[in-house]
Write a protein that holds these residues in place. Structure first.
Motif, PDB file in Angstrom:
ATOM      1  N   THR A 162       0.831  -1.200   0.000  1.00 59.88           N
ATOM      2  CA  THR A 162       0.000   0.000   0.000  1.00 59.88           C
ATOM      3  C   THR A 162       0.868   1.252   0.000  1.00 59.88           C
ATOM      4  OG1 THR A 162      -1.803  -1.132   1.109  1.00 59.88           O
ATOM      5  CG2 THR A 162      -1.755   1.258   1.326  1.00 59.88           C
ATOM      6  N   ALA A 163       1.838   1.267   0.898  1.00 59.79           N
ATOM      7  CA  ALA A 163       2.665   2.461   1.032  1.00 59.79           C
ATOM      8  C   ALA A 163       3.586   2.656  -0.163  1.00 59.79           C
ATOM      9  CB  ALA A 163       3.492   2.353   2.313  1.00 59.79           C
ATOM     10  N   ALA A 166       1.028   1.309  -4.046  1.00 59.94           N
ATOM     11  CA  ALA A 166      -0.366   1.690  -4.288  1.00 59.94           C
ATOM     12  C   ALA A 166      -1.224   0.502  -4.718  1.00 59.94           C
ATOM     13  CB  ALA A 166      -0.458   2.823  -5.304  1.00 59.94           C
ATOM     14  N   VAL A 167      -0.822  -0.694  -4.317  1.00 63.62           N
ATOM     15  CA  VAL A 167      -1.669  -1.870  -4.545  1.00 63.62           C
ATOM     16  C   VAL A 167      -1.812  -2.621  -3.221  1.00 63.62           C
ATOM     17  CG1 VAL A 167      -0.978  -2.062  -6.966  1.00 63.62           C
ATOM     18  CG2 VAL A 167       0.244  -3.395  -5.229  1.00 63.62           C
ATOM     19  N   LEU A 168      -2.532  -3.718  -3.242  1.00 62.17           N
ATOM     20  CA  LEU A 168      -2.737  -4.497  -2.018  1.00 62.17           C
ATOM     21  C   LEU A 168      -1.762  -5.665  -1.946  1.00 62.17           C
ATOM     22  CD1 LEU A 168      -6.637  -4.840  -2.009  1.00 62.17           C
ATOM     23  CD2 LEU A 168      -5.224  -3.055  -0.962  1.00 62.17           C
ATOM     24  N   ASP A 189      -3.633  -2.693  10.578  1.00 63.48           N
ATOM     25  CA  ASP A 189      -3.658  -1.447   9.794  1.00 63.48           C
ATOM     26  C   ASP A 189      -2.287  -0.761   9.839  1.00 63.48           C
ATOM     27  OD1 ASP A 189      -5.781   0.728   8.631  1.00 63.48           O
ATOM     28  OD2 ASP A 189      -4.152   1.702   9.742  1.00 63.48           O
ATOM     29  N   VAL A 190      -1.700  -0.706  11.006  1.00 65.10           N
ATOM     30  CA  VAL A 190      -0.368  -0.100  11.117  1.00 65.10           C
ATOM     31  C   VAL A 190       0.634  -0.914  10.302  1.00 65.10           C
ATOM     32  CG1 VAL A 190       1.541   0.449  12.675  1.00 65.10           C
ATOM     33  CG2 VAL A 190      -0.822   0.849  13.410  1.00 65.10           C
ATOM     34  N   CYS A 192       0.256  -2.888   7.816  1.00 70.56           N
ATOM     35  CA  CYS A 192       0.062  -2.837   6.361  1.00 70.56           C
ATOM     36  C   CYS A 192       0.273  -1.436   5.794  1.00 70.56           C
ATOM     37  CB  CYS A 192      -1.327  -3.332   5.983  1.00 70.56           C
ATOM     38  SG  CYS A 192      -1.607  -5.043   6.420  1.00 70.56           S
ATOM     39  N   SER A 193       0.510  -0.468   6.646  1.00 72.47           N
ATOM     40  CA  SER A 193       0.741   0.867   6.093  1.00 72.47           C
ATOM     41  C   SER A 193       2.133   1.385   6.464  1.00 72.47           C
ATOM     42  CB  SER A 193      -0.361   1.834   6.553  1.00 72.47           C
ATOM     43  OG  SER A 193      -0.486   1.862   7.953  1.00 72.47           O
ATOM     44  N   VAL A 194       2.974   0.489   6.918  1.00 75.94           N
ATOM     45  CA  VAL A 194       4.330   0.872   7.299  1.00 75.94           C
ATOM     46  C   VAL A 194       5.299   0.132   6.381  1.00 75.94           C
ATOM     47  CG1 VAL A 194       6.054   0.383   9.066  1.00 75.94           C
ATOM     48  CG2 VAL A 194       3.934   1.541   9.687  1.00 75.94           C
TER      49      VAL A 194
ATOM     50  N   GLN B 394      -7.192   3.225  13.453  1.00 71.40           N
ATOM     51  CA  GLN B 394      -6.157   3.360  14.477  1.00 71.40           C
ATOM     52  C   GLN B 394      -6.652   4.324  15.545  1.00 71.40           C
ATOM     53  OE1 GLN B 394      -2.114   4.210  13.205  1.00 71.40           O
ATOM     54  NE2 GLN B 394      -2.397   3.105  11.267  1.00 71.40           N
ATOM     55  N   TYR B 487      -0.525   8.257   0.891  1.00 71.91           N
ATOM     56  CA  TYR B 487      -0.714   6.979   0.195  1.00 71.91           C
ATOM     57  C   TYR B 487      -1.804   7.081  -0.871  1.00 71.91           C
ATOM     58  CZ  TYR B 487       1.903   5.050   4.181  1.00 71.91           C
ATOM     59  OH  TYR B 487       2.840   4.781   5.135  1.00 71.91           O
ATOM     60  N   SER B 488      -1.797   6.104  -1.763  1.00 73.79           N
ATOM     61  CA  SER B 488      -2.842   6.067  -2.784  1.00 73.79           C
ATOM     62  C   SER B 488      -4.196   5.848  -2.122  1.00 73.79           C
ATOM     63  CB  SER B 488      -2.571   4.927  -3.758  1.00 73.79           C
ATOM     64  OG  SER B 488      -3.769   4.576  -4.424  1.00 73.79           O
ATOM     65  N   ALA B 491      -5.607   2.307  -2.800  1.00 74.35           N
ATOM     66  CA  ALA B 491      -5.002   1.208  -2.051  1.00 74.35           C
ATOM     67  C   ALA B 491      -5.523   1.224  -0.614  1.00 74.35           C
ATOM     68  CB  ALA B 491      -3.475   1.320  -2.087  1.00 74.35           C
ATOM     69  N   MET B 495      -7.433  -1.763   1.186  1.00 72.66           N
ATOM     70  CA  MET B 495      -6.817  -2.302   2.397  1.00 72.66           C
ATOM     71  C   MET B 495      -7.811  -2.283   3.550  1.00 72.66           C
ATOM     72  SD  MET B 495      -3.391  -0.860   4.297  1.00 72.66           S
ATOM     73  CE  MET B 495      -4.032   0.076   5.670  1.00 72.66           C
ATOM     74  N   LEU B 499      -9.263  -5.246   5.935  1.00 71.65           N
ATOM     75  CA  LEU B 499      -8.840  -5.384   7.337  1.00 71.65           C
ATOM     76  C   LEU B 499      -9.981  -5.180   8.330  1.00 71.65           C
ATOM     77  CD1 LEU B 499      -5.370  -3.562   7.326  1.00 71.65           C
ATOM     78  CD2 LEU B 499      -5.837  -6.012   7.142  1.00 71.65           C
TER      79      LEU B 499
END
Lengths: 551, 551
Positions: A162-163, A166-168, A189-190, A192-194, B394, B487-488, B491, B495, B499
């Motif tokens: 994701t970060a 820009a895809v999953l 969530d954290v 997957c976005s880090v 979050q 971020y996009s 995405a 996401m 989740l």
């Protein structure tokens, strides 16, 4: 693009090594950067493309059939400092939408096959993660029953898609994080976005891995854990594997011929017909004789050929919209083979064959083509082969005979195989899914096991969609096929993906339904695939430009 | 486009009429062709756009709150020969991708609200289908508990989207056909690929409708069936409805102010902050007093305002990527109101309010924005308002106090409300979904009901994502928001949609996950939205041209 061939064998592998060691096997990923499907990209850092995954799929399969003595498989990297960097981004950036979608589907099936081996063959996978384990790399580790992470202050697991792109994490990553690892939603969530991922104790606390091991103890700890997992397996002692002989396939013009399966492509009508031949010989006299037949044993040979045909059509014949199933041969011989499989269900090989057939039918369930089965005189839709009817979107059955045809009228024969051998991804049999609204129809069908069911009775039992007399047959069929292929392929794909999975959802159906569908959407969005999109610009040093609208 | 306003009331309806008749109400769809959101299209044949659905949503809501005496709602058409032609195609053809997606989400929520009324308020819907009932029209009927179809050799139900428009019946149609009506898979496939639909006895045999009625007996039969359904309801006698007074909303620049909710938009940072005020007065002394407060009663007023704020941000502020929840006020007053709701759970109005709050929280769950809750001194995240934490992706909590702030440190107080008042679409509470991997954490949290839980304890209990001391707070928050909005957006949407829904899937989560995701994909595909696509060319007389590749 050249035709993609799914047939391979260990001696031809460029990216994997199977290293058996008693009841443990090491499955070592050591990707040859120059060994991708195309010369357009280099497979650096153990990143993968379809060529790598075709070998992995083959290895997982061969471990089950050729190495029944193996009870634990250690998935590890042959490279220093990297476990696996995931799907190759340049490959994804250059791939067509269709290839991306098909690539993800196949890789998902491979990871599910690993889980199937763990669950149903007690050939359990352990991911031994030393080095970077990013994106598809962590998704591969997630398919294992147990994940070990080296604690070297550097090795981390991550889902940076994701970060960064820009895809999953679309190879089951998001679903396995929530539903298999059961990571707390906000931590997921954290995570997957880090971009940099999580390492050390936090990775255990967040449930991302099962244990961390200091570098000095790593090799011993992995070996000890593998031995412990192997000791828990119920696999037989002294089982001797069979060899999966090279598939004998002949492509000539628009006809593909295997020993028991034939594919005929009608480009004009966007149709492919897959004909499956029933067994040409009687069942083996003993279980030993069945083992001696090995990959020539009819159920196994047919499973392999049918699987290859489906994969071939998926990747190499994108414009074929409808796949027709036919069968020919002796229904009784099919049922005898089912009975043999059932009687010897505790034999490791017979168990493998049933699970393999199950997986082949599941490949049909998630194939984005319309399936139609034609039941006519001379066909042998019995037991395992009758399952093709229930795996189809529609089925047509001929009433009575055609003039001048002396064969008996078309018939279906149900067998035990239709009532539990081959559960779908949703955990139900195809008949249970079919009769969700009228469970009494399942009992009614079960009472008919072994009986010859001709068209009118099949229709009354709800086993086929339409029945036609000979004078109507050709027209009705033609109209149906013409209509089907006139519709938008995308709408059909979406429609079928929804209609095929009634009832309960499982991690598996969530991966192909929810996760895959969102990923396919994202794979169409300019923010990932546009000229300024993240996938396109990856590695160029230029930052992507995003349309900030939230949809 | 003008801002979309979700506030309406029966006196302003242009498309619907509520006609109460004792314990039955007729909800009559009679769309004004000129009453759409835009003058670009005419709403012919009872087709609908968002304007029509905003009124339907309002009517369903008012029937529950203003007409508690109604036990059965008959959904019918005010036009001859047509029940409802579905979503207006020209509108869809001209709409942006974002509007299409948001439109479908809202209409899905409305149909789920109808089902919620049937299930939880025993205010059951009966669809009385006389005339054409196509696409979204049949999807509307599918939301009812019971579907009656007039048998006039003409009226049919149909889902012609795939065949006619190259899109899916995406307002729950495919999912309700398989999972609610439990139509046999192959018949569902035929039904969904046949433009003209199914009528008469076949519609009953295929489980598409519950009964067919001859034209001469139609009105009497509908009335009799409605009376029978009404008789089965457990709704109270002599209940007197309350009036949902117009929402008092003031938009001034980037601030939106309601009585209990305030929205502040920070365009620079793509953030919106929603602040919810706790109750400003004590609980009513009696249940009668609560009824007398009507829509001014704090839980109901807050639910309405929060819902309006969420919908406003969804439709009118697409570029706001992150929504921040704050609260302010007296935690004890919030918990007292929860207790009041719990004590009077058999009172019809308190029951409605709880179910309404549940639906508002569900709107958050399916809103495609990132949600972050900030727990600071002065906030009142207790019971119902603590649910905002668990509905967020979050949450951040301040440890201790800031210099010069004499208020007590930030605290969370759990209440019974967090353990069952507000199940998510997946059937689990938010805490159950959160702690799927560690169910013992739910018991541990339950033991703390009523206790003041400060930051370190909240973190140990797994209730918040991060805790920071005052000196770190601003920086950490800023970094997190900056990263998130960088971020996009696509995405993130994908996401979060994966989740947020761990564990079991229901018809509801399948609609928003599987069906919606596929539809969104199709809404991006040239075969439907390209210049030669079916949606674009609809009504032009020109046949669409499809790329035949199957993906």
């Amino acid at each position: 693009m050249n035709q993609i061939d799914f047939r391979t064998e260990p001696s031809r592998y460029r990216h994997w090594k199977i290293e058996p060691d008693g009841d443990i096997a090491y499955l070592v990923m050591d990707v040859d950067p120059a060994g991708g499907l195309s010369a357009d990209y280099e497979l650096k850092l153990n990143s993968y493309d379809l060529a790598v995954d075709i070998e992995l799929n083959d290895a997982v399969q061969r471990l089950r059939f050729e190495h029944p003595e193996v009870r634990a498989v250690v998935l590890k990297s042959g490279k220093e400092n990297v476990f696996c960097a995931g799907a190759n981004i340049r490959m994804l950036g250059k791939a067509t939408h269709g290839h991306k979608v098909n690539f993800c589907k196949f890789t998902n099936e491979t990871r599910l096959a690993i889980e199937d081996a763990c669950e149903h063959s007690k050939q359990s996978y352990l991911a031994a993660v030393a080095g970077a384990c990013a994106g598809g790399g962590y998704e591969l580790a997630l398919s294992a029953d147990h994940i070990m992470l080296i604690d070297d202050r550097r090795s981390a697991v991550s889902l940076p898609e994701t970060a960064m792109l820009a895809v999953l994490p679309g190879t089951g990553g998001l679903t396995r994080v929530t539903d298999k690892r059961k990571v707390r939603r906000d931590l997921a969530d954290v995570f997957c976005s880090v971009e940099e991922g999580v390492r050390g104790k936090k990775a255990v606390d967040w449930r991302l891995v099962d244990e961390i091991i200091a570098k000095t103890k790593w090799n011993d700890a992995v070996k000890a854990r593998a031995a412990e997992i192997a000791a828990r397996s119920d696999r037989p002692n002294n089982a001797k594997g069979i060899k999966l002989e090279p598939l004998d396939r002949n492509i000539s013009g628009d006809t593909i011929t295997y020993a028991n399966v034939r594919v005929e492509i009608d480009r004009e009508r966007s149709l492919a017909t897959i004909s499956v031949k029933g067994p040409s010989s009687a069942i083996p006299s003993t279980i030993e004789a069945a083992h001696a037949l090995g990959s020539k044993f009819w159920p196994l040979a047919t499973a392999r050929e049918l699987e290859d045909a489906i994969l071939h059509l998926r990747f190499n014949e994108a414009k074929i919209g409808v796949i027709v199933f036919r069968t020919e041969g002796d229904a009784k011989a099919v049922l005898d083979h089912d009975t043999f499989l059932g009687q010897h269900q505790n034999d490791w090989l017979m168990r493998e064959i049933r699970h393999y057939l199950k997986r082949v039918f599941k490949r049909i369930d998630v194939t984005a083509r319309s399936f139609v089965t034609l039941v006519e005189p001379g066909t042998c839709f019995a037991g395992t082969l009758a399952e093709l009817i229930f795996a189809s979107d529609q089925s047509l059955m001929l009433i009575g005979r055609r003039d001048g045809d002396n064969r008996p009228p078309a018939a279906i024969i149900l067998g035990e195989a239709n009532f539990g051998f081959y559960p779908m991804g949703n955990g139900l049999t195809r008949l249970q899914s079919r009769f969700l609204g009228e469970p009494e129809s399942i009992d009614r069908a079960r009472e008919k096991i072994g009986e010859i069911i001709e068209a009118e009775k099949a229709s009354a039992l709800g086993l086929v969609t339409f029945t036609y007399e000979a004078f109507d047959w050709d027209d009705q069929q033609r109209i149906m096929f013409e209509e089907r292929v006139a519709y938008s392929p995308d709408a059909l794909t979406g429609m079928e993906a929804n209609l095929r999975f009634a009832g309960p959802e499982t991690m598996e159906t969530k991966i192909f339904g929810r996760l895959t569908a969102w990923q396919n959407w994202i794979f169409q969005r300019p923010n990932s695939v546009g000229e300024q999109g993240a996938l396109k610009l990856y590695g160029s040093g230029i930052q992507p430009t995003f349309d900030k609208e939230r949809i």
